[in-house]
Design a protein around this motif. Structure first.
Motif, mmCIF file in Angstrom:
data_model
loop_
_atom_site.group_PDB
_atom_site.id
_atom_site.type_symbol
_atom_site.label_atom_id
_atom_site.label_comp_id
_atom_site.label_asym_id
_atom_site.label_seq_id
_atom_site.Cartn_x
_atom_site.Cartn_y
_atom_site.Cartn_z
ATOM 1 N N GLY A 153 -21.754 -52.032 -29.948
ATOM 2 C CA GLY A 153 -20.916 -52.241 -30.802
ATOM 3 C C GLY A 153 -21.147 -52.524 -32.216
ATOM 4 O O GLY A 153 -20.237 -52.508 -33.003
ATOM 5 N N ASN A 154 -22.540 -52.599 -32.282
ATOM 6 C CA ASN A 154 -22.865 -53.096 -33.825
ATOM 7 C C ASN A 154 -22.598 -52.070 -34.968
ATOM 8 O O ASN A 154 -22.075 -52.381 -35.900
ATOM 9 C CB ASN A 154 -24.328 -53.326 -33.761
ATOM 10 C CG ASN A 154 -24.719 -54.803 -33.412
ATOM 11 O OD1 ASN A 154 -23.912 -55.799 -33.389
ATOM 12 N ND2 ASN A 154 -25.704 -54.655 -32.558
ATOM 13 N N TYR A 180 -14.674 -41.424 -25.872
ATOM 14 C CA TYR A 180 -15.948 -42.459 -25.645
ATOM 15 C C TYR A 180 -15.386 -43.697 -24.987
ATOM 16 O O TYR A 180 -14.294 -44.089 -25.345
ATOM 17 C CB TYR A 180 -16.430 -42.946 -26.971
ATOM 18 C CG TYR A 180 -17.542 -41.800 -27.671
ATOM 19 C CD1 TYR A 180 -18.913 -41.805 -27.309
ATOM 20 C CD2 TYR A 180 -16.908 -40.621 -28.345
ATOM 21 C CE1 TYR A 180 -19.594 -40.708 -27.854
ATOM 22 C CE2 TYR A 180 -17.653 -39.646 -29.200
ATOM 23 C CZ TYR A 180 -19.176 -39.980 -28.615
ATOM 24 O OH TYR A 180 -19.940 -38.693 -29.010
ATOM 25 N N GLY A 181 -15.913 -44.175 -24.114
ATOM 26 C CA GLY A 181 -15.594 -45.255 -23.176
ATOM 27 C C GLY A 181 -14.468 -44.818 -22.254
ATOM 28 O O GLY A 181 -14.210 -45.942 -21.598
ATOM 29 N N LYS A 182 -14.229 -43.628 -21.946
ATOM 30 C CA LYS A 182 -13.079 -43.219 -21.267
ATOM 31 C C LYS A 182 -13.378 -43.797 -19.469
ATOM 32 O O LYS A 182 -12.344 -43.884 -18.780
ATOM 33 C CB LYS A 182 -12.842 -41.894 -21.112
ATOM 34 C CG LYS A 182 -13.842 -40.829 -20.686
ATOM 35 C CD LYS A 182 -13.507 -39.553 -20.827
ATOM 36 C CE LYS A 182 -12.745 -38.840 -19.595
ATOM 37 N NZ LYS A 182 -12.474 -37.420 -19.408
ATOM 38 N N THR A 214 -15.615 -48.707 -27.077
ATOM 39 C CA THR A 214 -16.197 -50.160 -27.461
ATOM 40 C C THR A 214 -17.380 -49.900 -28.553
ATOM 41 O O THR A 214 -17.772 -50.999 -28.731
ATOM 42 C CB THR A 214 -16.613 -50.426 -26.166
ATOM 43 O OG1 THR A 214 -17.797 -49.603 -25.686
ATOM 44 C CG2 THR A 214 -15.821 -50.694 -25.011
ATOM 45 N N GLY A 215 -17.581 -48.785 -28.828
ATOM 46 C CA GLY A 215 -18.640 -48.680 -29.749
ATOM 47 C C GLY A 215 -20.049 -48.225 -29.096
ATOM 48 O O GLY A 215 -21.123 -48.216 -29.791
ATOM 49 N N ARG A 216 -19.851 -47.984 -27.537
ATOM 50 C CA ARG A 216 -20.981 -47.220 -26.853
ATOM 51 C C ARG A 216 -20.987 -45.920 -26.949
ATOM 52 O O ARG A 216 -19.908 -45.321 -27.001
ATOM 53 C CB ARG A 216 -20.749 -48.121 -25.401
ATOM 54 C CG ARG A 216 -21.144 -49.197 -25.175
ATOM 55 C CD ARG A 216 -20.793 -49.757 -23.743
ATOM 56 N NE ARG A 216 -21.103 -50.865 -23.315
ATOM 57 C CZ ARG A 216 -20.400 -52.324 -23.824
ATOM 58 N NH1 ARG A 216 -19.437 -51.888 -24.497
ATOM 59 N NH2 ARG A 216 -20.878 -53.307 -23.269
ATOM 60 N N ASP A 253 -19.769 -42.242 -22.246
ATOM 61 C CA ASP A 253 -18.264 -42.429 -21.749
ATOM 62 C C ASP A 253 -18.055 -43.792 -20.988
ATOM 63 O O ASP A 253 -16.987 -44.084 -20.734
ATOM 64 C CB ASP A 253 -17.944 -41.260 -20.642
ATOM 65 C CG ASP A 253 -19.121 -41.469 -19.348
ATOM 66 O OD1 ASP A 253 -20.198 -41.345 -19.647
ATOM 67 O OD2 ASP A 253 -18.713 -41.437 -18.181
ATOM 68 N N GLY A 254 -19.188 -44.559 -20.562
ATOM 69 C CA GLY A 254 -18.934 -45.733 -20.094
ATOM 70 C C GLY A 254 -20.189 -46.643 -20.410
ATOM 71 O O GLY A 254 -20.506 -46.884 -21.496
ATOM 72 N N ARG A 255 -20.865 -47.449 -19.419
ATOM 73 C CA ARG A 255 -21.732 -48.359 -19.415
ATOM 74 C C ARG A 255 -23.054 -47.755 -19.739
ATOM 75 O O ARG A 255 -22.968 -46.690 -19.435
ATOM 76 C CB ARG A 255 -21.700 -49.220 -18.185
ATOM 77 C CG ARG A 255 -20.506 -50.147 -17.790
ATOM 78 C CD ARG A 255 -20.641 -50.579 -16.401
ATOM 79 N NE ARG A 255 -20.091 -49.433 -15.476
ATOM 80 C CZ ARG A 255 -19.932 -49.579 -14.126
ATOM 81 N NH1 ARG A 255 -20.161 -50.943 -13.686
ATOM 82 N NH2 ARG A 255 -19.724 -48.714 -13.608
#
Length: 367
Positions: free
Chosen positions: A39-40, A57-59, A66-68, A71-73
């Motif tokens: 997330g920075n 992104y993050g779906k 989340t800023g990643r 698509d996830g972790r």
């Protein structure tokens, strides 16, 4: 009881004991680029409307961006989960008041191992950020007094912490390759990049770090962005899995130099555990046998993109107009042509934790 059954019982009990041994990392400190930024870049406001700040992104896991850059972790998230720790908060969130009790993530998307001046002096002016590894290290130093009060308390705190130094260095090469640099020309950068990574690792040890993991680079010749930008009419430029041989050879060369440098650090700091994370080897396993790993959508083609043989279109990158995300990212290893999917990152994280892609294994940490 026959010998075979006895052997299986002993093996089962041994594995059960190994998996039940508690690990006592109490915090994680991470340095790197977009492969581990949680997330920075997004929090920095450096980009007015960053695509990583919106779906798709993050779906997959968070159901929101989340800023990643996935698509996830990410790998760092799975490692935190493995040690029953909260997801490592980005440094800029900590600066805004989020707790740093269980560690801080200093990684910044687009970051390089070398300082920005190195690139500006060579007219390489496409850097996403000036927040190099050195800058991140200085952030850590600035924050240190908030984490512990004196050398004794810092040593006690940090000996229970895992320090992830990278992956970083990939962007140093990306920026140069994308502007037309050749593999032979870029080899002269490798000692400088490796030196920057090992210098930072050494500096963290001097600050009190006792458990460090330093990853190598991924097989960039299998990345959709490289396969698209450097597409070749010559079949001999590709290996039997469809990856560009020259770029993978370059990544392997970088990794070989990192491993040599870490061996020297181990001799200098025999009391410290320095682990090498083989991102290259872990990723090549699912490139070699994608179906075995559940990647029915493939490993070379991006899940999210704007078309083309590898679903990477520089004019319609993931999140931009003209791009589209696949329905099921879990059957792809490549997310947006540059970064991997959560499914791929999960596999790599497990390989680090169980030791099949880390030397020594993360789980062998002595109590």
């Amino acid at each position: 009881m026959n010998c075979k059954i006895l052997f299986l019982v002993i093996l089962f009990l041994t594995l059960g004991l190994a998996l039940s041994i508690p690990q006592n990392y109490e915090s994680i400190f991470n340095f790197g680029d977009s492969l581990s930024d949680t997330g920075n870049l997004l929090l920095s406001g450096a980009l007015a409307f960053p695509v990583i700040g919106q779906l798709p992104y993050g779906k997959t896991f968070f159901q929101h961006a989340t800023g990643r850059c996935s698509d996830g972790r990410l790998i760092i998230d799975f490692i935190a989960e493995a040690f029953s720790l909260p997801y490592v908060p980005p440094y800029l969130a900590v600066k805004q008041g989020q707790s740093a009790q269980h560690g801080v993530n200093f990684a910044f998307a687009g970051a390089t191992a070398l300082d920005a001046e190195f690139f500006f002096e060579r007219n390489i002016s496409i850097l996403w950020t000036n927040n190099s590894l050195n800058v991140q290290l200085n952030w850590f130093r600035d924050l240190k007094s908030d984490l512990c009060s004196d050398k004794e308390s810092c040593d006690d705190f940090f000996k229970k912490s895992l320090f992830m130094v990278g992956e970083i260095g990939g962007n140093d090469y990306n920026y140069a390759f994308f502007l037309g640099g050749g593999s032979k020309q870029l080899r002269s950068m490798v000692p400088l990049v490796v030196g920057a990574i090992t210098d930072a690792t050494s500096a963290l040890i001097e600050e009190g770090a006792a458990e460090l993991m330093v990853p190598g680079n991924f097989p960039i010749g299998c990345s959709a962005v490289y396969l698209t930008l450097f597409e070749s009419p010559n079949k001999e430029d590709y290996d039997r899995h469809g990856c560009l041989k020259a770029f993978n050879a370059f990544a392997k060369y970088h990794n070989s130099q990192i491993k040599k440098a870490l061996d020297m650090l181990r001799q200098k700091y025999p009391h410290v555990r320095i682990m090498y994370a083989d991102y290259y080897g872990a990723a090549m396993r699912f490139v070699h046998t994608p179906l075995h790993h559940g990647f029915y959508g493939g490993t070379l083609k991006a899940c999210c993109g704007g078309g083309g043989p590898y679903n990477f279109n520089n004019s319609a990158r993931c999140g931009h107009a003209g791009s589209e995300a696949c329905q099921d990212p879990s059957i792809y290893s490549n997310w947006d042509g540059i970064h991997l999917t959560e499914a791929a990152y999960r596999y790599i994280a497990l390989a680090l934790i169980n030791g099949s892609s880390s030397q020594p294994p993360l789980l062998s940490r002595p109590l």
